[in-house]
Design a protein around this motif. Structure first.
Motif, PDB file in Angstrom:
ATOM      1  N   ALA A 233       1.915  -6.491  11.048  1.00  0.00           N
ATOM      2  CA  ALA A 233       0.623  -5.997  10.543  1.00  0.00           C
ATOM      3  C   ALA A 233       0.660  -5.629   9.074  1.00  0.00           C
ATOM      4  CB  ALA A 233       0.174  -4.800  11.370  1.00  0.00           C
ATOM      5  N   GLY A 234       1.832  -5.681   8.447  1.00  0.00           N
ATOM      6  CA  GLY A 234       1.922  -5.384   7.032  1.00  0.00           C
ATOM      7  C   GLY A 234       2.125  -3.909   6.738  1.00  0.00           C
ATOM      8  N   GLU A 235       1.982  -3.557   5.452  1.00  0.00           N
ATOM      9  CA  GLU A 235       2.247  -2.195   5.000  1.00  0.00           C
ATOM     10  C   GLU A 235       1.097  -1.667   4.142  1.00  0.00           C
ATOM     11  OE1 GLU A 235       7.140  -2.503   4.659  1.00  0.00           O
ATOM     12  OE2 GLU A 235       5.960  -1.903   2.911  1.00  0.00           O
ATOM     13  N   ILE A 236       0.951  -0.356   4.167  1.00  0.00           N
ATOM     14  CA  ILE A 236       0.094   0.363   3.240  1.00  0.00           C
ATOM     15  C   ILE A 236       1.024   1.130   2.305  1.00  0.00           C
ATOM     16  CG2 ILE A 236      -1.717   2.083   2.984  1.00  0.00           C
ATOM     17  CD1 ILE A 236      -2.510  -0.578   4.428  1.00  0.00           C
ATOM     18  N   VAL A 237       0.782   1.053   1.011  1.00  0.00           N
ATOM     19  CA  VAL A 237       1.709   1.634   0.040  1.00  0.00           C
ATOM     20  C   VAL A 237       1.030   2.760  -0.721  1.00  0.00           C
ATOM     21  CG1 VAL A 237       1.136  -0.082  -1.737  1.00  0.00           C
ATOM     22  CG2 VAL A 237       3.320   1.118  -1.845  1.00  0.00           C
ATOM     23  N   LEU A 238       1.765   3.852  -0.920  1.00  0.00           N
ATOM     24  CA  LEU A 238       1.318   4.957  -1.771  1.00  0.00           C
ATOM     25  C   LEU A 238       2.363   5.152  -2.858  1.00  0.00           C
ATOM     26  CD1 LEU A 238       0.620   5.874   1.438  1.00  0.00           C
ATOM     27  CD2 LEU A 238      -0.613   7.621   0.167  1.00  0.00           C
ATOM     28  N   THR A 239       1.907   5.334  -4.092  1.00  0.00           N
ATOM     29  CA  THR A 239       2.829   5.383  -5.220  1.00  0.00           C
ATOM     30  C   THR A 239       2.507   6.544  -6.151  1.00  0.00           C
ATOM     31  OG1 THR A 239       1.425   3.878  -6.512  1.00  0.00           O
ATOM     32  CG2 THR A 239       3.175   2.875  -5.207  1.00  0.00           C
ATOM     33  N   ALA A 240       3.534   6.974  -6.863  1.00  0.00           N
ATOM     34  CA  ALA A 240       3.393   7.935  -7.959  1.00  0.00           C
ATOM     35  C   ALA A 240       4.566   7.710  -8.897  1.00  0.00           C
ATOM     36  CB  ALA A 240       3.399   9.372  -7.440  1.00  0.00           C
ATOM     37  N   HIS A 241       4.329   7.865 -10.197  1.00  0.00           N
ATOM     38  CA  HIS A 241       5.470   7.737 -11.106  1.00  0.00           C
ATOM     39  C   HIS A 241       6.118   9.111 -11.267  1.00  0.00           C
ATOM     40  CE1 HIS A 241       3.834   9.480 -14.894  1.00  0.00           C
ATOM     41  NE2 HIS A 241       2.694   8.891 -14.608  1.00  0.00           N
ATOM     42  N   THR A 281       3.114  -0.119   8.775  1.00  0.00           N
ATOM     43  CA  THR A 281       4.074   0.755   8.103  1.00  0.00           C
ATOM     44  C   THR A 281       3.425   1.380   6.865  1.00  0.00           C
ATOM     45  OG1 THR A 281       6.020  -0.441   8.880  1.00  0.00           O
ATOM     46  CG2 THR A 281       6.251   0.778   6.806  1.00  0.00           C
ATOM     47  N   ILE A 282       3.700   2.659   6.656  1.00  0.00           N
ATOM     48  CA  ILE A 282       3.260   3.345   5.440  1.00  0.00           C
ATOM     49  C   ILE A 282       4.474   3.518   4.546  1.00  0.00           C
ATOM     50  CG2 ILE A 282       2.169   5.395   4.470  1.00  0.00           C
ATOM     51  CD1 ILE A 282       0.826   5.843   7.171  1.00  0.00           C
ATOM     52  N   ARG A 283       4.398   2.955   3.361  1.00  0.00           N
ATOM     53  CA  ARG A 283       5.522   3.021   2.421  1.00  0.00           C
ATOM     54  C   ARG A 283       5.154   3.936   1.265  1.00  0.00           C
ATOM     55  NH1 ARG A 283      10.118   0.323   1.620  1.00  0.00           N
ATOM     56  NH2 ARG A 283       9.533  -1.161   3.257  1.00  0.00           N
ATOM     57  N   ARG A 306       3.888  -8.145   2.026  1.00  0.00           N
ATOM     58  CA  ARG A 306       3.460  -7.427   3.223  1.00  0.00           C
ATOM     59  C   ARG A 306       2.424  -6.346   2.921  1.00  0.00           C
ATOM     60  NH1 ARG A 306       5.963  -6.973   7.783  1.00  0.00           N
ATOM     61  NH2 ARG A 306       5.877  -4.685   7.754  1.00  0.00           N
ATOM     62  N   MET A 307       2.247  -6.006   1.660  1.00  0.00           N
ATOM     63  CA  MET A 307       1.375  -4.890   1.293  1.00  0.00           C
ATOM     64  C   MET A 307      -0.083  -5.306   1.345  1.00  0.00           C
ATOM     65  SD  MET A 307       3.596  -3.170  -1.782  1.00  0.00           S
ATOM     66  CE  MET A 307       5.147  -2.332  -1.371  1.00  0.00           C
ATOM     67  N   ARG A 308      -0.875  -4.549   2.102  1.00  0.00           N
ATOM     68  CA  ARG A 308      -2.280  -4.879   2.296  1.00  0.00           C
ATOM     69  C   ARG A 308      -3.193  -4.097   1.341  1.00  0.00           C
ATOM     70  NH1 ARG A 308       0.311  -8.298   4.119  1.00  0.00           N
ATOM     71  NH2 ARG A 308       0.525  -8.877   6.328  1.00  0.00           N
ATOM     72  N   ALA A 309      -2.834  -2.882   0.994  1.00  0.00           N
ATOM     73  CA  ALA A 309      -3.633  -2.045   0.098  1.00  0.00           C
ATOM     74  C   ALA A 309      -2.838  -0.779  -0.162  1.00  0.00           C
ATOM     75  CB  ALA A 309      -4.994  -1.715   0.706  1.00  0.00           C
ATOM     76  N   GLY A 310      -3.348   0.059  -1.088  1.00  0.00           N
ATOM     77  CA  GLY A 310      -2.601   1.274  -1.373  1.00  0.00           C
ATOM     78  C   GLY A 310      -3.388   2.296  -2.155  1.00  0.00           C
ATOM     79  N   VAL A 311      -2.695   3.402  -2.428  1.00  0.00           N
ATOM     80  CA  VAL A 311      -3.237   4.537  -3.179  1.00  0.00           C
ATOM     81  C   VAL A 311      -2.219   4.900  -4.257  1.00  0.00           C
ATOM     82  CG1 VAL A 311      -4.081   6.915  -3.072  1.00  0.00           C
ATOM     83  CG2 VAL A 311      -4.353   5.403  -1.077  1.00  0.00           C
ATOM     84  N   HIS A 312      -2.706   5.100  -5.477  1.00  0.00           N
ATOM     85  CA  HIS A 312      -1.817   5.541  -6.554  1.00  0.00           C
ATOM     86  C   HIS A 312      -2.261   6.909  -7.045  1.00  0.00           C
ATOM     87  CE1 HIS A 312       0.968   5.577  -9.811  1.00  0.00           C
ATOM     88  NE2 HIS A 312       0.036   5.544 -10.742  1.00  0.00           N
ATOM     89  N   LEU A 313      -1.295   7.781  -7.304  1.00  0.00           N
ATOM     90  CA  LEU A 313      -1.552   9.160  -7.715  1.00  0.00           C
ATOM     91  C   LEU A 313      -0.885   9.415  -9.067  1.00  0.00           C
ATOM     92  CD1 LEU A 313      -0.705  10.819  -4.279  1.00  0.00           C
ATOM     93  CD2 LEU A 313      -2.982  10.348  -5.173  1.00  0.00           C
ATOM     94  N   SER A 388      -1.634   2.925 -15.539  1.00  0.00           N
ATOM     95  CA  SER A 388      -0.556   3.455 -14.720  1.00  0.00           C
ATOM     96  C   SER A 388      -0.065   2.365 -13.766  1.00  0.00           C
ATOM     97  CB  SER A 388      -1.022   4.702 -13.962  1.00  0.00           C
ATOM     98  OG  SER A 388       0.095   5.408 -13.440  1.00  0.00           O
ATOM     99  N   ASP A 389       0.694   2.752 -12.763  1.00  0.00           N
ATOM    100  CA  ASP A 389       1.391   1.774 -11.926  1.00  0.00           C
ATOM    101  C   ASP A 389       0.477   0.897 -11.092  1.00  0.00           C
ATOM    102  OD1 ASP A 389       4.459   2.649 -12.140  1.00  0.00           O
ATOM    103  OD2 ASP A 389       3.210   4.428 -12.136  1.00  0.00           O
ATOM    104  N   HIS A 390      -0.742   1.359 -10.816  1.00  0.00           N
ATOM    105  CA  HIS A 390      -1.659   0.507 -10.066  1.00  0.00           C
ATOM    106  C   HIS A 390      -1.939  -0.781 -10.828  1.00  0.00           C
ATOM    107  CE1 HIS A 390      -4.121   2.666 -12.901  1.00  0.00           C
ATOM    108  NE2 HIS A 390      -5.155   1.902 -12.635  1.00  0.00           N
ATOM    109  N   ASP A 391      -1.873  -0.745 -12.170  1.00  0.00           N
ATOM    110  CA  ASP A 391      -2.031  -1.976 -12.951  1.00  0.00           C
ATOM    111  C   ASP A 391      -1.047  -3.039 -12.478  1.00  0.00           C
ATOM    112  OD1 ASP A 391      -3.383  -0.041 -14.405  1.00  0.00           O
ATOM    113  OD2 ASP A 391      -2.458  -0.547 -16.324  1.00  0.00           O
ATOM    114  N   VAL A 392       0.189  -2.614 -12.282  1.00  0.00           N
ATOM    115  CA  VAL A 392       1.248  -3.550 -11.917  1.00  0.00           C
ATOM    116  C   VAL A 392       1.026  -4.077 -10.509  1.00  0.00           C
ATOM    117  CG1 VAL A 392       3.736  -3.877 -11.757  1.00  0.00           C
ATOM    118  CG2 VAL A 392       2.813  -2.234 -13.396  1.00  0.00           C
ATOM    119  N   PHE A 393       0.772  -3.173  -9.567  1.00  0.00           N
ATOM    120  CA  PHE A 393       0.589  -3.602  -8.180  1.00  0.00           C
ATOM    121  C   PHE A 393      -0.599  -4.548  -8.056  1.00  0.00           C
ATOM    122  CE2 PHE A 393       3.571  -0.293  -7.450  1.00  0.00           C
ATOM    123  CZ  PHE A 393       4.181  -0.587  -6.230  1.00  0.00           C
TER     124      PHE A 393
END
Length: 622
Positions: A233-241, A281-283, A306-313, A388-393
């Motif tokens: 089912a893939g992954e949901i990703v959350l990121t912060a620098h 999976t939540i990464r 595998r990443m379907r969408a995410g949140v960046h903080l 920020s990092d969402h630019d890269v993703f």
């Protein structure tokens, strides 16, 4: 549950580390985060990706790390006093400064960022006082003219409050690629003014001592997961620098601590049986900003796919009374329409309504965490903002919503400290981020149809906003039609993401899509057409700029920006994101014009000609 006070305490803990990429302080902070995750029962590890000035991550060449130990800048004549000390004041020493023991006279070069600033001034073997970009001053003063080092009072980011605080000391940087770096000390405007006053009366002599070296190091990435029940089912990703200077409280200990709070809260709820294991999976990723995200995505293409969408903080806790910060939620890139936008909006609306009711009536809990504020949540939703990092993703095709404060008058300075943050705001952002991630990862398939209705209503709103923008902006009839068409087209793409994540909603998506396609405004934009089709070429993957690295400058040398670039970074960024080997230059122009603002096809064509010269794309056909 979410605990805003605990998130603020995590900010205080992270603020103790001077978290420069590729430094011992960053690694110590990464180890601390990994340890906290382990104590919370979350599987985590610290990955070390080479940052040695040689290793390439697609087109991006990694730069070196930095090991600072101590530094002192003192005036020895006409008075004796200490002007700056590292590590007592972490921002006193610019990143990538290196060993020195120098006693020399001081020369004022004004901005120091242009050759004319040095006309008639002998700086060889001396220290220069400058207000321009630290890296530029180093090149002109030290590398080209033999100066011994720099004293900089380069100002912070421009806001309505710029210059109001004469005691701000900005965090400075030399180039992490220039192995011949000397050093730069960072001063406040008040200190610089005092030195200039002394220079007006006579010579000023300073002594600089630096123990610091650029070294082969690593981009350290903390990676943690809450496993999903369905591996397919893939992954949901959350990121912060995880970087910046100490304390770097809002930027970005706040986002890093909030991300830790999300991981703790979700893991505890699963362990207690309050939430089931998510389907996806939540990464969680704590990265060195932009460079670390790029290196990690290039290193892990199988996980990126595998990443379907995410949140960046990035910057999520500033108390407005102190920092003047307002909270914003940026949507995914217009090139990547996604239901994550509507899910995020729903969670933000819930907190905003509850917090307003509490502030006005005292009823409910208002998502307030003592000792935090009791004010209503003030937040707006806006199109993508870069930086920020969402630019890269998103350049790698991963749709991301982005919580961020702006402006913040303290970031990148000595005054970005934990006391400027609010536990309630941190708790609210942590709660909303957890809710968005959980909905994307765990919403039952049977409930996907509810998202179709939500997205369908949003499409109608988007069309109305496009019509309004066209009228208010005085757009041509052709551009107005393009804007309406792209509002519908983006909505159809967003509906497709619902069917991909919740297959049970596929029939509802098909019906809604068919209805929209019947009403889709037809016809291409008027004016000249450019039928050439750009396709990716060479090794470029992700954004062209990767934190100190400018790919076009590296390949083409110094050049004037094209008109499309001067319109704002998002146009050039999105034009490249839209390259798929099928869309023509005019097709891409129409998407940019319809989803952002009208732009001439000639500007888009000129940008792609530059990209073709740099080997980023190849242009086929006419």
């Amino acid at each position: 549950g979410v605990d805003g006070a605990a998130v603020l305490e995590a900010v205080r803990a992270l603020g103790r580390f001077h978290r420069v990429q590729g430094s011992p302080g960053f690694r110590a902070a990464a180890d601390w985060v990994a340890g906290e995750l382990a104590r919370a029962g979350v599987d985590a590890r610290v990955e070390q990706l080479p940052a040695d000035g040689k290793t390439r991550y697609a087109h991006f060449t990694s730069y070196l790390g930095w090991n600072p130990v101590e530094a002192t800048l003192a005036e020895v004549a006409p008075t004796r006093r200490v002007l700056a000390e590292f590590p007592a004041l972490p921002v006193a020493l610019a990143d990538y400064s290196q060993d020195a023991d120098v006693t020399a006279e001081l020369v004022d070069v004004g901005a120091g960022a242009a050759a004319d600033d040095y006309r008639g001034k002998d700086v060889r073997g001396k220290l220069v006082l400058a207000a321009g970009s630290v890296e530029t001053v180093h090149r002109l003063a030290v590398e080209e003219r033999g100066a011994a080092g720099i004293l900089s009072h380069y100002p912070n980011q421009r806001t309505a409050w710029s210059g109001a605080d004469p005691d701000l000391v900005r965090w400075g940087h030399l180039s992490p690629y220039q192995t011949a770096n000397r050093f730069a000390f960072m001063l406040s405007p008040r200190q610089a003014g005092e030195l200039r006053a002394e220079l007006a009366r006579g010579a000023v002599t300073l002594k600089a001592h630096v123990r610091a070296r650029m070294v082969a190091a690593s981009f350290d990435v903390v990676s943690a997961t809450i496993p999903g029940a369905d591996a397919a089912a893939g992954e949901i990703v959350l990121t912060a620098h995880l970087c910046h200077e100490s304390a770097g409280a809002n930027d970005n200990a706040s986002g890093s601590a909030a991300l830790l709070g999300v991981a703790r809260a979700l893991r505890a709820a699963i362990a207690a049986g309050a939430l089931p294991a998510p389907r996806r999976t939540i990464r969680f990723l704590w990265v060195p900003e932009i460079a670390g995200s790029h290196a990690w995505l290039v290193t892990h293409p199988e996980l990126q796919r595998r990443m379907r969408a995410g949140v960046h903080l990035d910057m999520v806790g500033g108390a407005p009374a102190t920092t003047h910060a307002a909270l914003h939620l940026s949507r995914t890139a217009a090139s990547l329409p996604h239901v994550a936008n509507e899910i995020a909006r729903a969670w933000v609306d819930e907190v905003a309504r509850a917090s307003t009711r509490y502030a006005e009536t005292g009823q409910g809990d208002g998502f307030v965490w003592p000792p935090g504020a009791r004010d209503a949540l003030v937040v707006d939703l806006r199109p993508i903002e870069l930086g920020s990092d969402h630019d890269v993703f998103e350049s790698f095709g991963v749709p991301m919503v982005y919580f961020h404060d702006w402006p913040d008058v303290t970031i990148h300075t000595n005054k970005d400290v934990p006391d400027n943050l609010d536990a309630t705001k941190l708790g609210r952002v942590t709660y909303m981020s957890a809710g968005i991630a959980w909905t994307l990862a765990a919403l039952p398939d049977a409930e996907g149809a509810r998202l179709v209705a939500l997205a369908r209503a949003e499409i109608d709103e988007r069309v109305a906003l496009a019509r309004r923008a066209a009228v208010a902006g005085g757009w041509s009839a052709d551009d107005a039609r393009v804007a309406e068409r792209e509002a519908v087209a983006a909505g159809i793409e967003e509906l497709g993401t619902i069917a991909a994540l919740w297959p049970g909603a596929a029939n509802d998506v098909r019906r809604a899509t068919a209805e929209l396609e019947r009403a889709l405004p037809r016809g291409a934009s008027a004016g000249p057409r450019d039928a050439r089709v750009p396709a990716r070429a060479g090794e470029v993957r992700g954004p062209l700029d990767v934190y100190y690295y400018d790919h076009l400058r590296r390949v083409l040398g110094e050049r004037a920006p094209t008109p499309l670039e001067r319109r704002g970074d998002v146009f050039a960024y999105e034009a490249l994101n839209l390259v798929d080997g099928k869309r023509s230059v005019s097709d891409i122009r129409d998407i940019l014009a319809g989803r952002y603002a009208p732009v001439p096809v000639a500007e888009v064509a000129e940008w792609f000609d530059v990209l073709a010269r740099a080997g980023v794309v190849r242009l086929a056909g006419r």
